[in-house]
Enzyme design. Structure first.
Site, mmCIF file in Angstrom:
data_model
loop_
_atom_site.group_PDB
_atom_site.id
_atom_site.type_symbol
_atom_site.label_atom_id
_atom_site.label_comp_id
_atom_site.label_asym_id
_atom_site.label_seq_id
_atom_site.Cartn_x
_atom_site.Cartn_y
_atom_site.Cartn_z
ATOM 1 N N LYS A 196 -40.327 58.569 -20.091
ATOM 2 C CA LYS A 196 -40.183 59.802 -19.316
ATOM 3 C C LYS A 196 -39.390 60.842 -20.114
ATOM 4 O O LYS A 196 -39.756 61.996 -20.199
ATOM 5 C CB LYS A 196 -39.484 59.459 -17.996
ATOM 6 C CG LYS A 196 -39.435 60.579 -17.002
ATOM 7 C CD LYS A 196 -38.865 60.102 -15.667
ATOM 8 C CE LYS A 196 -38.650 61.285 -14.734
ATOM 9 N NZ LYS A 196 -38.047 60.919 -13.464
ATOM 10 N N GLU A 202 -34.378 52.328 -27.299
ATOM 11 C CA GLU A 202 -35.218 51.140 -27.526
ATOM 12 C C GLU A 202 -36.667 51.573 -27.814
ATOM 13 O O GLU A 202 -37.297 51.121 -28.770
ATOM 14 C CB GLU A 202 -35.234 50.232 -26.286
ATOM 15 C CG GLU A 202 -33.917 49.558 -25.973
ATOM 16 C CD GLU A 202 -33.066 50.332 -24.973
ATOM 17 O OE1 GLU A 202 -33.144 51.587 -24.958
ATOM 18 O OE2 GLU A 202 -32.307 49.690 -24.233
ATOM 19 N N ARG A 255 -38.973 54.014 -11.972
ATOM 20 C CA ARG A 255 -39.371 52.736 -11.365
ATOM 21 C C ARG A 255 -40.429 52.904 -10.281
ATOM 22 O O ARG A 255 -40.856 51.925 -9.674
ATOM 23 C CB ARG A 255 -38.142 51.985 -10.852
ATOM 24 C CG ARG A 255 -37.262 52.778 -9.912
ATOM 25 C CD ARG A 255 -35.912 52.100 -9.718
ATOM 26 N NE ARG A 255 -35.003 52.909 -8.902
ATOM 27 C CZ ARG A 255 -34.205 53.846 -9.365
ATOM 28 N NH1 ARG A 255 -34.199 54.124 -10.661
ATOM 29 N NH2 ARG A 255 -33.403 54.513 -8.561
ATOM 30 N N GLU A 340 -31.902 48.627 -9.197
ATOM 31 C CA GLU A 340 -31.585 49.952 -9.741
ATOM 32 C C GLU A 340 -31.563 50.981 -8.603
ATOM 33 O O GLU A 340 -30.834 51.969 -8.661
ATOM 34 C CB GLU A 340 -32.603 50.356 -10.815
ATOM 35 C CG GLU A 340 -32.140 51.519 -11.686
ATOM 36 C CD GLU A 340 -32.970 51.712 -12.958
ATOM 37 O OE1 GLU A 340 -32.647 51.074 -13.982
ATOM 38 O OE2 GLU A 340 -33.939 52.496 -12.935
ATOM 39 N N HIS A 371 -39.489 22.960 -9.916
ATOM 40 C CA HIS A 371 -39.001 21.966 -10.873
ATOM 41 C C HIS A 371 -37.798 22.482 -11.646
ATOM 42 O O HIS A 371 -37.463 21.956 -12.708
ATOM 43 C CB HIS A 371 -40.144 21.566 -11.807
ATOM 44 C CG HIS A 371 -41.290 20.967 -11.071
ATOM 45 N ND1 HIS A 371 -41.388 19.616 -10.813
ATOM 46 C CD2 HIS A 371 -42.356 21.543 -10.451
ATOM 47 C CE1 HIS A 371 -42.483 19.380 -10.105
ATOM 48 N NE2 HIS A 371 -43.089 20.545 -9.866
HETATM 49 O O1 LIG Z 1 -38.871 56.365 -19.403
HETATM 50 P P1 LIG Z 1 -37.575 56.436 -20.134
HETATM 51 O O2 LIG Z 1 -37.007 57.822 -20.125
HETATM 52 O O3 LIG Z 1 -37.720 55.896 -21.521
HETATM 53 O O4 LIG Z 1 -36.534 55.535 -19.355
HETATM 54 C C1 LIG Z 1 -36.751 54.161 -19.202
HETATM 55 C C2 LIG Z 1 -35.890 53.547 -18.128
HETATM 56 O O5 LIG Z 1 -34.525 53.706 -18.400
HETATM 57 C C3 LIG Z 1 -33.789 53.868 -17.197
HETATM 58 O O6 LIG Z 1 -33.272 55.150 -17.182
HETATM 59 C C4 LIG Z 1 -32.697 52.856 -17.064
HETATM 60 O O7 LIG Z 1 -32.028 52.608 -18.236
HETATM 61 C C5 LIG Z 1 -34.811 53.643 -16.100
HETATM 62 O O8 LIG Z 1 -34.481 54.238 -14.916
HETATM 63 C C6 LIG Z 1 -36.057 54.097 -16.744
HETATM 64 O O9 LIG Z 1 -37.155 53.580 -16.060
#
Ligand SMILES: O=P(O)(O)OC[C@H]1O[C@](O)(CO)[C@@H](O)[C@@H]1O
Length: 535
Positions: A196, A202, A255, A340, A371
């Site tokens: 977003k 990451e 989310r 969240e 299990h």
């Molecule tokens: O879509 P982005 O901006 O990479 O964010 C990924 C995710 O990181 C968060 O902000 C949480 O760390 C979530 O709410 C979101 O879905």
């Protein structure tokens, strides 16, 4: 507001769930509700008619109907971020206009969906290709809400896959990307970057590494990358042209975003028509949530049962147990959706939240969980309310006997949790095995099951795209109802920020570019240890 429920809870002391079925032979019917696709049975709980009435009264106390209308109507219900929460508009296929600050957002939603459909068709039929020909594999890079929904749903709808193979990479741990890339051809692999903000560390780290891999291997990142983001300019700066960037508005929370462009990887896997069926399921649940009376309303009943167990009974966790291997990622998806959204200790107005917030959600598919941790569910000192999910049939008619076993196990577990086994029954068992005296007593005690452990069961005909859509929308609305009753803003997530900030200033320290001056002793010692043993 909770006093009456606390008093009703006190009156349940000593009551057995199973006894309620003897008192009321119609209990199963009276404490269940359904839509055209899902049936919720909450009769295996201690909720009786007066508890249910008191729970339902909460809905009117907090003006749930007004809050629901505000959310569907595009009001700025995310008050801390001054945003609407309009994921429902993304599945409003046959509905009328939806206004945000006076503007109808539906034309934008419809053109966004049409672009996704055109793009996924082109990728699936070979119109869009890689430097080595037709696309065989798609890697979707994203994390949190930009990953969990589509990854969960892609697995859930595996029987409907007829497009290129889909792979999801989320973790910044290089192992995730490296293991995914093994065996893939950079010339016929497509990479989609879902973020977003287009700044999530990451996702951006993985996107850069995937681009390097493609370049090294003779692929063409200039034609084999797409992006899903609200930050088109940043995607452009990364090298992805506007015709392959799918934007969405800030009123779609991460989310809650699977219904729009973030669902594109799912659409590529199953095709645009199947994706629309999924949207129709969500839309059907919206209609149910908006029109069904509180006592017949699945999201409301799920929320009220959840609040009864967490807020009134004080059970701190809830286990989600899909007896459906293809819903293996549902617990992880719900962890973000529920925790969240409602894992907060401040109410909407800034005051400290009274009592417990949303519960800890965890789980694994059945029968595997049986299990592993079911020992604790049956005999541990903590009561864990369980949520079972089961289909009437699988997608493998030739393995119907597997499915019968799956169903038998699912029903057996909720029944066993409720029934338990008394000390006398355990003694009789040991006696029948020829045991006597102190040893019999000792062994019998280990075989006692307290029982009276509550559960709810969601059942459905088959895990189809339509059913999955209903299921996900059901959980979204359940979270909304719980949030409204608890007084929480379910649409912000400030709790994820502090850790991200700290990671940002620890990164150069771990690289040796900055000293760890000012760090606490524990973190400093960990940094030293990792640096000492690092490459
Ligand atoms: O879509 P982005 O901006 O990479 O964010 C990924 C995710 O990181 C968060 O902000 C949480 O760390 C979530 O709410 C979101 O879905």
């Amino acid at each position: 507001m909770w006093q009456e429920l606390k008093a009703l809870h006190d009156r349940t002391q000593g009551r057995r769930i199973v006894g309620q079925f003897k008192e009321d032979p119609e209990r199963a019917a009276r404490f269940s509700a359904q839509t055209d696709a899902l049936r919720l049975d909450y009769s295996k709980t201690l909720i009786d008619a007066s508890i249910r009435a008191a729970l339902i009264a909460l809905c009117d106390r907090v003006d749930l109907a007004g809050r629901r209308a505000a959310m569907f109507g595009g009001a700025l219900v995310n008050e801390t971020e001054h945003r609407a929460a309009l994921h429902t508009a993304l599945r409003n296929l046959d509905g009328g206009p939806v206004l945000v600050e006076g503007q109808d957002v539906m034309p934008q939603v419809r053109s966004g969906l049409a672009r996704m459909q055109d793009f996924s068709r082109a990728l699936r039929d070979g119109t869009l290709s890689g430097s080595g020909g037709a696309i065989t594999d798609v890697i979707s890079i994203g994390i949190g809400g930009s990953d969990l929904g589509p990854a969960m749903a892609t697995l859930a709808l595996a029987p409907y896959h007829d497009g290129p193979r889909l792979h999801y990479v989320s973790n910044v741990d290089g192992a995730h990307l490296a293991d995914t890339l093994k065996g893939l051809d950079p010339k016929t692999t497509w990479v989609n970057v879902s973020s977003k903000t287009f700044t999530t560390v990451e996702t951006m780290t993985n996107a850069h590494s995937a681009r390097d891999w493609m370049q090294r291997g003779g692929g063409d990142p200039a034609r084999q990358f797409s992006a899903i983001s609200c930050a088109g300019a940043l995607a452009g700066a990364f090298g992805i042209p506007p015709e392959r960037v799918f934007g969405f508005a800030d009123w779609v929370g991460g989310r809650y975003s699977i219904w729009g462009p973030i669902g594109l990887p799912l659409m590529i896997a199953v095709g645009p028509d199947t994706f629309v069926e999924f949207l129709r399921g969500g839309q059907a649940m919206d209609a149910h949530f908006r029109t069904a009376a509180w006592g017949e309303n699945l999201p409301v009943l799920m929320a009220l049962t959840g609040l009864w167990h967490s807020r009134v009974c004080g059970f701190p966790t809830r286990a989600v147990l899909p007896y459906d291997q293809r819903l293996a990622r549902l617990p992880a998806y719900l962890q973000q959706l529920e925790m969240e959204s409602n894992g907060k200790s401040v109410a909407m107005d800034g005051s400290a939240l009274e009592g417990r917030s949303g519960p800890i959600v965890w789980g694994e598919p059945g029968t595997n969980g049986q299990h592993a941790f079911f020992q604790l569910l049956h005999q541990g000192t903590d009561v864990v309310p369980c949520e079972f999910l089961i289909a009437a049939r699988g997608h493998e008619p030739e393995m119907a006997h597997h499915h019968r076993l799956l169903m038998a196990n699912c029903l057996a577990q909720s029944k066993a949790l409720m029934l338990g086994r008394s000390l006398d029954q355990a003694r009789a068992m040991m006696e029948a095995q020829g045991m006597q005296g102190a040893e019999l007593e000792r062994q019998a005690r280990h075989r006692v099951f307290e029982g009276n452990r509550p559960s709810v069961t969601l059942s459905y005909p088959q895990l189809t795209p339509f059913v999955l859509g209903q299921l996900i929308a059901l959980y979204e609305h359940r979270v909304f109802v719980e949030g409204v009753i608890l007084g929480i803003n379910s649409f912000d997530q400030f709790g994820v920020e502090l850790g991200k900030e700290v990671a940002t200033w620890l990164t150069p320290i771990l690289a040796g570019d900055e000293t760890g001056e000012g760090l606490d002793g524990s973190t400093l010692a960990l940094v030293d240890h990792l640096r000492q043993h690092g490459g």
